[in-house]
Structure formats: structure tokens, C-alpha cells
Design a protein around this motif. Structure first.
Motif, PDB file in Angstrom:
ATOM      1  N   ARG A   1       0.807  -1.223   0.000  1.00 55.57           N
ATOM      2  CA  ARG A   1       0.000   0.000   0.000  1.00 55.57           C
ATOM      3  C   ARG A   1       0.838   1.270   0.000  1.00 55.57           C
ATOM      4  O   ARG A   1       0.396   2.302  -0.495  1.00 55.57           O
ATOM      5  CB  ARG A   1      -0.919   0.039   1.225  1.00 55.57           C
ATOM      6  CG  ARG A   1      -2.053  -0.910   1.172  1.00 55.57           C
ATOM      7  CD  ARG A   1      -2.946  -0.663   2.359  1.00 55.57           C
ATOM      8  NE  ARG A   1      -3.749  -1.823   2.650  1.00 55.57           N
ATOM      9  CZ  ARG A   1      -4.426  -2.004   3.772  1.00 55.57           C
ATOM     10  NH1 ARG A   1      -4.385  -1.079   4.720  1.00 55.57           N
ATOM     11  NH2 ARG A   1      -5.135  -3.085   3.959  1.00 55.57           N
ATOM     12  N   ILE A   2       2.019   1.211   0.654  1.00 57.21           N
ATOM     13  CA  ILE A   2       2.835   2.429   0.750  1.00 57.21           C
ATOM     14  C   ILE A   2       4.302   2.119   0.495  1.00 57.21           C
ATOM     15  O   ILE A   2       4.848   1.147   1.002  1.00 57.21           O
ATOM     16  CB  ILE A   2       2.693   3.139   2.120  1.00 57.21           C
ATOM     17  CG1 ILE A   2       3.062   2.225   3.286  1.00 57.21           C
ATOM     18  CG2 ILE A   2       1.324   3.734   2.301  1.00 57.21           C
ATOM     19  CD1 ILE A   2       3.188   2.935   4.614  1.00 57.21           C
ATOM     20  N   ARG A   3       4.930   2.971  -0.298  1.00 62.59           N
ATOM     21  CA  ARG A   3       6.371   2.829  -0.531  1.00 62.59           C
ATOM     22  C   ARG A   3       7.154   3.100   0.739  1.00 62.59           C
ATOM     23  O   ARG A   3       8.252   2.594   0.920  1.00 62.59           O
ATOM     24  CB  ARG A   3       6.820   3.795  -1.625  1.00 62.59           C
ATOM     25  CG  ARG A   3       6.281   3.439  -2.991  1.00 62.59           C
ATOM     26  CD  ARG A   3       6.648   4.474  -4.003  1.00 62.59           C
ATOM     27  NE  ARG A   3       5.943   5.715  -3.656  1.00 62.59           N
ATOM     28  CZ  ARG A   3       6.188   6.896  -4.167  1.00 62.59           C
ATOM     29  NH1 ARG A   3       7.126   7.035  -5.069  1.00 62.59           N
ATOM     30  NH2 ARG A   3       5.505   7.952  -3.816  1.00 62.59           N
ATOM     31  N   ALA A   4       6.601   3.889   1.638  1.00 56.64           N
ATOM     32  CA  ALA A   4       7.298   4.271   2.861  1.00 56.64           C
ATOM     33  C   ALA A   4       7.519   3.103   3.813  1.00 56.64           C
ATOM     34  O   ALA A   4       8.221   3.257   4.816  1.00 56.64           O
ATOM     35  CB  ALA A   4       6.532   5.380   3.573  1.00 56.64           C
ATOM     36  N   SER A   5       6.974   1.932   3.518  1.00 54.85           N
ATOM     37  CA  SER A   5       7.213   0.784   4.392  1.00 54.85           C
ATOM     38  C   SER A   5       8.708   0.468   4.482  1.00 54.85           C
ATOM     39  O   SER A   5       9.173  -0.071   5.481  1.00 54.85           O
ATOM     40  CB  SER A   5       6.434  -0.437   3.910  1.00 54.85           C
ATOM     41  OG  SER A   5       6.823  -0.797   2.597  1.00 54.85           O
ATOM     42  N   ILE A   6       9.490   0.852   3.473  1.00 59.25           N
ATOM     43  CA  ILE A   6      10.938   0.645   3.498  1.00 59.25           C
ATOM     44  C   ILE A   6      11.587   1.406   4.648  1.00 59.25           C
ATOM     45  O   ILE A   6      12.667   1.034   5.110  1.00 59.25           O
ATOM     46  CB  ILE A   6      11.572   1.023   2.138  1.00 59.25           C
ATOM     47  CG1 ILE A   6      13.014   0.536   2.042  1.00 59.25           C
ATOM     48  CG2 ILE A   6      11.503   2.524   1.900  1.00 59.25           C
ATOM     49  CD1 ILE A   6      13.162  -0.955   2.014  1.00 59.25           C
ATOM     50  N   LEU A   7      10.938   2.437   5.137  1.00 61.04           N
ATOM     51  CA  LEU A   7      11.480   3.208   6.256  1.00 61.04           C
ATOM     52  C   LEU A   7      11.624   2.361   7.517  1.00 61.04           C
ATOM     53  O   LEU A   7      12.413   2.687   8.400  1.00 61.04           O
ATOM     54  CB  LEU A   7      10.594   4.422   6.551  1.00 61.04           C
ATOM     55  CG  LEU A   7      10.515   5.481   5.458  1.00 61.04           C
ATOM     56  CD1 LEU A   7       9.451   6.520   5.798  1.00 61.04           C
ATOM     57  CD2 LEU A   7      11.865   6.142   5.267  1.00 61.04           C
ATOM     58  N   LEU A   8      10.876   1.282   7.603  1.00 58.50           N
ATOM     59  CA  LEU A   8      10.952   0.419   8.787  1.00 58.50           C
ATOM     60  C   LEU A   8      12.207  -0.455   8.787  1.00 58.50           C
ATOM     61  O   LEU A   8      12.611  -0.948   9.834  1.00 58.50           O
ATOM     62  CB  LEU A   8       9.710  -0.472   8.870  1.00 58.50           C
ATOM     63  CG  LEU A   8       8.408   0.265   9.150  1.00 58.50           C
ATOM     64  CD1 LEU A   8       7.230  -0.671   8.963  1.00 58.50           C
ATOM     65  CD2 LEU A   8       8.415   0.842  10.556  1.00 58.50           C
ATOM     66  N   ALA A   9      12.828  -0.651   7.630  1.00 55.93           N
ATOM     67  CA  ALA A   9      13.935  -1.594   7.512  1.00 55.93           C
ATOM     68  C   ALA A   9      15.086  -1.287   8.464  1.00 55.93           C
ATOM     69  O   ALA A   9      15.523  -2.154   9.225  1.00 55.93           O
ATOM     70  CB  ALA A   9      14.432  -1.650   6.069  1.00 55.93           C
ATOM     71  N   GLY A  10      15.592  -0.076   8.426  1.00 53.23           N
ATOM     72  CA  GLY A  10      16.733   0.271   9.276  1.00 53.23           C
ATOM     73  C   GLY A  10      16.419   0.151  10.754  1.00 53.23           C
ATOM     74  O   GLY A  10      17.212  -0.386  11.532  1.00 53.23           O
ATOM     75  N   ALA A  11      15.254   0.654  11.145  1.00 52.34           N
ATOM     76  CA  ALA A  11      14.864   0.600  12.555  1.00 52.34           C
ATOM     77  C   ALA A  11      14.660  -0.843  13.014  1.00 52.34           C
ATOM     78  O   ALA A  11      15.013  -1.207  14.133  1.00 52.34           O
ATOM     79  CB  ALA A  11      13.600   1.432  12.788  1.00 52.34           C
ATOM     80  N   MET A  12      14.091  -1.693  12.136  1.00 48.27           N
ATOM     81  CA  MET A  12      13.878  -3.088  12.521  1.00 48.27           C
ATOM     82  C   MET A  12      15.200  -3.833  12.670  1.00 48.27           C
ATOM     83  O   MET A  12      15.361  -4.631  13.591  1.00 48.27           O
ATOM     84  CB  MET A  12      12.979  -3.784  11.499  1.00 48.27           C
ATOM     85  CG  MET A  12      11.526  -3.354  11.586  1.00 48.27           C
ATOM     86  SD  MET A  12      10.463  -4.222  10.430  1.00 48.27           S
ATOM     87  CE  MET A  12      10.401  -5.845  11.178  1.00 48.27           C
ATOM     88  N   VAL A  13      16.152  -3.565  11.780  1.00 49.23           N
ATOM     89  CA  VAL A  13      17.467  -4.227  11.899  1.00 49.23           C
ATOM     90  C   VAL A  13      18.125  -3.812  13.211  1.00 49.23           C
ATOM     91  O   VAL A  13      18.663  -4.650  13.938  1.00 49.23           O
ATOM     92  CB  VAL A  13      18.363  -3.890  10.694  1.00 49.23           C
ATOM     93  CG1 VAL A  13      19.808  -4.299  10.947  1.00 49.23           C
ATOM     94  CG2 VAL A  13      17.844  -4.583   9.448  1.00 49.23           C
ATOM     95  N   GLU A  14      18.078  -2.523  13.519  1.00 51.54           N
ATOM     96  CA  GLU A  14      18.708  -2.038  14.754  1.00 51.54           C
ATOM     97  C   GLU A  14      18.029  -2.618  15.996  1.00 51.54           C
ATOM     98  O   GLU A  14      18.682  -3.080  16.909  1.00 51.54           O
ATOM     99  CB  GLU A  14      18.682  -0.516  14.787  1.00 51.54           C
ATOM    100  CG  GLU A  14      19.186   0.092  16.077  1.00 51.54           C
ATOM    101  CD  GLU A  14      20.622  -0.269  16.406  1.00 51.54           C
ATOM    102  OE1 GLU A  14      20.958  -0.327  17.611  1.00 51.54           O
ATOM    103  OE2 GLU A  14      21.425  -0.498  15.486  1.00 51.54           O
ATOM    104  N   ARG A  15      16.722  -2.578  16.012  1.00 50.49           N
ATOM    105  CA  ARG A  15      15.990  -2.988  17.208  1.00 50.49           C
ATOM    106  C   ARG A  15      15.828  -4.508  17.335  1.00 50.49           C
ATOM    107  O   ARG A  15      15.971  -5.065  18.413  1.00 50.49           O
ATOM    108  CB  ARG A  15      14.601  -2.344  17.194  1.00 50.49           C
ATOM    109  CG  ARG A  15      13.625  -2.876  18.219  1.00 50.49           C
ATOM    110  CD  ARG A  15      13.412  -1.911  19.279  1.00 50.49           C
ATOM    111  NE  ARG A  15      12.567  -2.429  20.330  1.00 50.49           N
ATOM    112  CZ  ARG A  15      11.780  -1.669  21.022  1.00 50.49           C
ATOM    113  NH1 ARG A  15      11.709  -0.398  20.749  1.00 50.49           N
ATOM    114  NH2 ARG A  15      11.084  -2.160  21.992  1.00 50.49           N
ATOM    115  N   LEU A  16      15.501  -5.148  16.212  1.00 52.05           N
ATOM    116  CA  LEU A  16      15.111  -6.548  16.262  1.00 52.05           C
ATOM    117  C   LEU A  16      16.159  -7.501  15.678  1.00 52.05           C
ATOM    118  O   LEU A  16      16.022  -8.704  15.772  1.00 52.05           O
ATOM    119  CB  LEU A  16      13.777  -6.738  15.527  1.00 52.05           C
ATOM    120  CG  LEU A  16      12.638  -5.806  16.002  1.00 52.05           C
ATOM    121  CD1 LEU A  16      11.441  -5.939  15.088  1.00 52.05           C
ATOM    122  CD2 LEU A  16      12.271  -6.117  17.443  1.00 52.05           C
ATOM    123  N   GLY A  17      17.183  -6.918  15.052  1.00 49.76           N
ATOM    124  CA  GLY A  17      18.265  -7.752  14.543  1.00 49.76           C
ATOM    125  C   GLY A  17      18.063  -8.275  13.127  1.00 49.76           C
ATOM    126  O   GLY A  17      18.987  -8.832  12.547  1.00 49.76           O
TER     127      GLY A  17
END
Length: 110
Positions: free
Chosen positions: A92-108
Motif C-alpha cells: 500500500r505504501i512505498r514508505a514501508s521501506i522506512l521500517l527496515a533500518g529501525a527493525m534491523v537495529e531494534r530486532l536484529g
């Protein structure tokens, strides 16, 4: 110091305005809540489909999301878990890619 606008013209202006929130500012801020270790309240968030989708993606990984006012949302990501993002939401949104960096940092992983 608050920004100031000078207007030339026939009549003096006075008063205040509150700029409307916009998705291009809100979406990266919402993604960044994954990096916080406490609940985040974000004000001046527009209630539009892209924002609702980003909040749904955060909820999908375990965040608690709650609208507190017409344009204020609280996001608590302390319960976030490493999980695959829902393809239907990401589509639905291209901005979902914004979660990638934060998820790697927080969740590994993403």
C-alpha cells in the motif's frame, strides 16, 4: 526563536497559524519509534491512509498504537517482535521501506 514571515501590503497582519502535519514528516518519525525504549506521543499527525498503513505495520510487529486526539498518536514499540511484514500492507505504501533500518537495529533482522 520562532520563524517569522514578513508580508508587505496594504494592511497589517497579525495572529498565529499552525501548519498542518504532513505524511513526509510523519512517516519517518513513526518508523523511528521502533528505536525508542518508551512510548512515543507524536502530535500534528495527519489521519490519512499512508499514516494509518504505517501504524498498521507497526502494530503488525507488536507495537501498541493508539490515537489520543484528532491528530495525536501514541506508539509503544516495547512489545515489537521480529516478524515478516505483511505484504498486503507493504504494497500500500512505498514508505514501508522506512521500517527496515529501525527493525534491523531494534530486532536484529528484517
Amino acid at each position: 526563536m520562532a520563524p517569522t514571515f514578513f508580508v508587505s501590503g496594504g494592511r497589517a497582519l497579525q495572529g498565529t497559524i499552525r501548519p498542518a502535519g504532513n505524511k513526509n514528516a510523519a512517516l519517518p518519525i513513526l518508523a523511528a519509534t521502533l528505536l525508542a525504549d518508551a512510548p512515543c506521543r507524536i502530535d500534528n499527525v495527519p489521519r490519512i491512509r499512508d499514516v494509518e498503513t504505517m501504524l498498521a505495520l507497526l502494530a503488525h510487529v507488536g507495537a501498541q498504537v493508539e490515537w489520543k486526539a484528532a491528530n495525536a498518536v501514541t506508539v509503544d514499540t516495547r512489545g515489537a517482535q521480529p516478524t515478516a511484514l505483511a505484504q498486503a500492507l507493504c504494497a500500500r505504501i512505498r514508505a514501508s521501506i522506512l521500517l527496515a533500518g529501525a527493525m534491523v537495529e531494534r530486532l536484529g533482522r528484517v
